[in-house]
Scaffold this motif. Structure first.
Motif, PDB file in Angstrom:
ATOM      1  N   THR A  11      -0.126   4.886   8.257  1.00  0.00           N
ATOM      2  CA  THR A  11      -1.583   4.868   7.482  1.00  0.00           C
ATOM      3  C   THR A  11      -1.611   3.954   6.646  1.00  0.00           C
ATOM      4  O   THR A  11      -2.816   2.999   6.933  1.00  0.00           O
ATOM      5  CB  THR A  11      -1.802   6.352   6.727  1.00  0.00           C
ATOM      6  N   ILE A  15      -3.999   0.633   7.213  1.00  0.00           N
ATOM      7  CA  ILE A  15      -5.360   0.328   6.251  1.00  0.00           C
ATOM      8  C   ILE A  15      -5.066  -1.165   5.659  1.00  0.00           C
ATOM      9  O   ILE A  15      -5.973  -1.929   5.842  1.00  0.00           O
ATOM     10  CB  ILE A  15      -5.123   1.207   4.841  1.00  0.00           C
TER      11      ILE A  15
ATOM     12  N   ILE B 303     -12.925  -1.409   1.191  1.00  0.00           N
ATOM     13  CA  ILE B 303     -12.329  -0.367   1.939  1.00  0.00           C
ATOM     14  C   ILE B 303     -13.483   0.195   2.730  1.00  0.00           C
ATOM     15  O   ILE B 303     -13.329   0.495   4.007  1.00  0.00           O
ATOM     16  CB  ILE B 303     -11.735   0.596   1.249  1.00  0.00           C
ATOM     17  N   THR B 306     -14.219  -1.548   5.778  1.00  0.00           N
ATOM     18  CA  THR B 306     -13.044  -1.532   6.780  1.00  0.00           C
ATOM     19  C   THR B 306     -12.567  -0.292   7.540  1.00  0.00           C
ATOM     20  O   THR B 306     -12.396  -0.310   8.709  1.00  0.00           O
ATOM     21  CB  THR B 306     -11.645  -2.136   5.676  1.00  0.00           C
ATOM     22  N   LEU B 307     -12.875   0.690   6.994  1.00  0.00           N
ATOM     23  CA  LEU B 307     -12.245   1.961   7.229  1.00  0.00           C
ATOM     24  C   LEU B 307     -13.568   2.799   8.020  1.00  0.00           C
ATOM     25  O   LEU B 307     -14.406   2.912   7.456  1.00  0.00           O
ATOM     26  CB  LEU B 307     -11.406   2.839   6.349  1.00  0.00           C
TER      27      LEU B 307
END
Ligand code: SF4
Ligand code: SF4
Lengths: 203, 341
Positions: A11, A15, B303, B306-307
């Motif tokens: 993970t 990421i 983040i 991105t995710l």
């Protein structure tokens, strides 16, 4: 337990890979074009607004006939003998007044079919695509550059000339008919005389 | 009680109330614009460019003006009082928590000695206001969003508290000012600042847990289930419009800042300069503090763009079967470390 560690590792790795990708794009160049301020050059052959170089148009009606949606409206009046409309830049003589040349861009579907038949290449598309209007009627483009009085004048003139021609033709027809009648009469006379002669000879 | 009231100076209260509010409002305007810019750049766009000239800096102000003018729609079947009250309560919860944040060595709203405890307690009210909004809207999307967020916030509070507890264990104080003062100086390895994150390896783990949990607590991607646009329309905000919706937005951004600042205080030395006494002092302290907080905020935004979003079961799985055990183990190990060294 081991599985959980492995999963967590995966993970975190994905990421950080993802964040690496996004940060590269963050510092990369943007592809946005600030539209009204800067515009993209249209590619060659792009379909856009029609334009008619009316000075070169010979009024042949080919474009109107090619149009699948009938959005070109052309009305021509034959030029009278006393005026010379000149020649187009391609050298074709112009023989018609273009009293009406309307293109309804609201109907046009940008098929480009009207562009190719034109013998003088005077109808073509210009790289212009910002012409929205509040009223649809404003999308009918008028290309004829004749003033209304001029239109009326040439129409009257053309009518007069047409009538004159008609009369001339009738006159000519009458004359021809007269001549023909005369000839026939003479021929008959001749024939009659000849038959008389023959009669005499026989006697 | 009357003794306390007599000692309070109304002007002082106003000033103390206004300082964090100003910071939040200015930050929210900048952060909303910044988030859109970051989103734009990450997606190879430009983001807002028109309003105000330079890179559309006034975009949030224009949006605010637009939101003020909007109609305040309240659904007929909604529970009117709760519906109207929820956004303000949400903002109040995150705003109240700023009282114990030490903005610089010279300024802290309230020097209470249970600062961390107060902060965690007050932010729990956020959960309540989210459920309130979801329930009062009388709309299934809102309700689902509210329920999800309640489950999420309650679950993630546990690892947050456990990781904060780790810091408290090391620092030995619940007062954030004291915690910050402990981190002054540059002694670690001769040059690193005495920030808690450098002081012991378990605190690094604690910070990772803390960061993941605050992402979930402030509903940021990848844990933005309460307001997942693609499934729940707007989650608990679905029925809100105009200024009430803006209040939610403001509260969300304030919450993000609050938790980032808390992280900066607990792990990155708060208002301490990274260069020892160089660029020290109260004003520079404020600068360093905001810088650290905003960097965390920017990482959160980074983040976000991105995710993708987690599923509900994955979210719960991460919290209950990974973060919570890990944070407790970490707590015990830190305690052992403290005893041994
Ligand atoms: S482009 Fe097509 S539709 Fe438009 S005027 Fe020409 S022929 Fe008609
Ligand atoms: S085809 Fe060309 S010349 Fe003929 S009427 Fe159309 S525009 Fe004029």
């Amino acid at each position: 337990m081991l599985n959980a560690v492995k999963q967590s590792w995966l993970t975190f790795r994905s990421i950080f890979t993802g964040m690496g990708v996004t940060i590269r794009h963050f510092f990369g160049k943007s592809v946005t074009l600030q539209y009204p301020d800067e515009k993209m050059e249209l590619p060659k052959g792009a379909r856009s607004r029609l334009f008619v170089n009316i000075d070169d148009c010979i009024g042949c009606n080919l474009c109107a006939r090619a149009c699948p949606v009938n959005c070109i409206d052309i009305e021509t009046v034959a030029a009278t003998q006393d005026v010379d409309l000149g020649k187009t830049s391609t050298g074709n003589p112009k023989r018609f007044w273009l009293t009406l040349f309307d293109i309804d861009m609201a109907k046009c579907m940008y098929c480009d079919l009207c562009v190719h038949p034109c013998p003088t290449n005077c109808i073509y598309m210009v790289p212009e695509y910002e012409y929205s209007e509040y009223d649809r009627i404003n999308l009918v483009y008028h290309f004829s550059n004749l003033e209304p009085e001029m239109v009326a004048e040439v129409k009257v003139k053309a009518e007069l000339e047409a009538e004159q021609k008609k009369r001339d033709r009738e006159e000519m027809m009458r004359k021809k008919a007269e001549e023909k009648a005369k000839k026939e009469l003479e021929e008959k006379k001749k024939a009659a005389e000849e038959s008389k002669k023959e009669d005499k000879e026989e006697e | 009680m009357s003794q306390i009231l007599l000692n309070i100076n109304p002007i002082a209260i106003l000033v103390h109330a206004a300082i964090p509010l100003t910071i939040i409002l200015v930050y929210a305007l900048v952060a909303i614009w910044g988030e859109r810019k970051i989103a734009g750049f990450i997606q190879d766009r430009l983001g807002p460019m028109r309003v105000g000239g330079w890179h559309g800096w006034a975009q949030s102000i224009a949006d605010l003006l637009k939101l003020i003018q909007k109609e305040d729609i309240i659904p007929t079947d909604a529970s009117r009082f709760l519906f109207k009250f929820a956004p303000f309560m949400m903002f109040a919860a995150s705003y109240a928590a700023f009282a114990v944040i030490p903005f610089s060595s010279a300024y802290i709203g309230s020097m209470v000695n249970i600062g961390v405890f107060y902060l965690l307690a007050v932010t729990s009210v956020l959960t309540l206001s989210v459920i309130m909004a979801g329930w009062a809207s009388n709309n299934k999307w809102s309700l689902l969003g509210g329920m999800r967020s309640a489950a999420q916030m309650v679950s993630y509070e546990v690892p947050t508290i456990a990781s904060v507890l780790t810091v408290v264990l090391v620092a030995g104080s619940l007062n954030l000012m004291t915690v910050t003062e402990l981190q002054a100086g540059n002694d670690i390895l001769g040059f690193l600042p005495n920030w808690l994150i450098f002081q012991n390896p378990f605190l690094i783990v604690a910070f990772i847990i803390f960061f993941i949990s605050i992402l979930a607590e402030s509903h940021r991607v990848p844990f933005d289930l309460p307001e997942s646009e693609s499934e729940l329309v707007g989650g608990y905000q679905t029925e809100y419009s105009g200024m009430r919706w803006a209040m939610f937005m403001l509260a969300e951004y304030a919450d993000m800042l609050l938790l980032s600042l808390l992280g900066a205080t607990l792990f990155f030395g708060g208002w301490n300069s990274p260069f020892g006494d160089f660029m020290g002092g109260p004003l520079w302290g404020f600068f360093w503090f905001m810088l650290k907080g905003l960097l965390l905020v920017i990482v959160m935004m980074w983040i976000r763009w991105t995710l993708p979003r987690y599923r509900v079961d994955q979210l719960m799985h991460i919290c209950w079967s990974i973060l919570i055990p890990l944070s407790f183990i970490n707590l015990v190990l830190t305690a052992l470390w403290e005893v041994i060294f």
